[in-house]
Scaffold this active site. Structure first.
Site, short mmCIF file in Angstrom:
data_model
loop_
_atom_site.label_atom_id
_atom_site.label_comp_id
_atom_site.label_asym_id
_atom_site.label_seq_id
_atom_site.Cartn_x
_atom_site.Cartn_y
_atom_site.Cartn_z
N HIS A 119 0.97 -1.30 0.11
CA HIS A 119 -0.14 -0.02 0.11
C HIS A 119 0.78 1.23 -0.17
CE1 HIS A 119 -4.15 0.80 -0.25
NE2 HIS A 119 -4.30 1.09 1.23
N ASN A 130 -9.09 3.50 -0.83
CA ASN A 130 -9.22 4.53 0.34
C ASN A 130 -8.78 5.98 0.29
OD1 ASN A 130 -11.39 2.87 1.40
ND2 ASN A 130 -9.99 1.98 3.10
#
Length: 220
Positions: free
Chosen positions: A48, A144
């Protein structure tokens, strides 16, 4: 390759001119280039965090020191310099991924920039590992960080450097997959991927979206 903008920024260079007159060159900038990730050493090697890794490499190339500033700059490591002949603000948010929009909005306001001159570098599950893709706008794909930025800026019409990390194997939860470090096999070529994504970002700034897509997409 349909992404475009009415401004003279990175999104228009290389697009066909509406008349025989030459198309305008990319603007001088600045552009805000943001690499997404989660803060803290426990997340530093996660899939990520590939966006943050790429912007850290861009800062190294540009000789830009990334540090937290004051006021609207306090929520991100950031610094100003030149990259690919353009003025840039390079930044890595200090918030968690799902709160990336706040620091980005603050830096856009501080830099007096529209979201169309924002470049977000991020991990992408729907692209194979070691591939890089460029685009403007579109959905967030469940990411997100992108969702937070779209909400805070009020638009999805910003540039993206999408760094492929591939899909999780078997039935592994994607949320768990992105928060794990790259595998031993992946780490053998991780530096090459970071370099390719940094190169693609520089091409995007230098040549504009369409020309950079034509250079980057066939080879990655």
């Amino acid at each position: 390759m349909s992404e475009s903008t009415t401004r003279g920024g990175a999104g228009t260079a290389g697009a066909p001119a509406a008349s025989p007159a030459p198309a305008p060159a990319p603007s001088e900038g600045p552009f805000l280039v943001v690499g997404l990730g989660n803060p803290g050493p426990e997340y530093a090697g996660n899939r990520h965090n590939i966006g943050a890794m790429v912007v850290t490499e861009l800062a190294r190339r540009a000789g830009v020191k990334l540090s937290a500033g004051k006021g609207p700059r306090s929520r991100a490591l950031n610094g100003e310099g030149r990259l690919a002949g353009r003025r840039v603000v390079l930044a890595v948010p200090l918030t968690y991924m799902n709160e990336s929009g706040g620091p980005v909005r603050g830096l856009l306001d501080w830099s007096h920039l529209p979201a169309t001159d924002l470049v977000v570098v991020h991990d992408e599950l729907d692209i194979p590992f070691e591939a890089v893709r460029l685009k403007r706008g579109g959905g967030e794909g469940g990411h997100n960080g992108l969702r937070s930025i779209s909400r805070s800026t009020g638009t999805k019409d910003y540039l993206r450097v999408r760094v492929g990390i591939g899909r999780p194997p078997g039935r592994q939860d994607p949320a768990d997959f992105v928060l794990r470090d790259f595998s031993a096999t992946e780490r053998k070529t991780l530096d090459l991927l970071i370099g390719e994504a940094a190169d693609a970002t520089e091409l995007l700034l230098e040549q504009g979206l369409e020309a950079a897509q034509n250079s980057v997409h066939p080879r990655s």
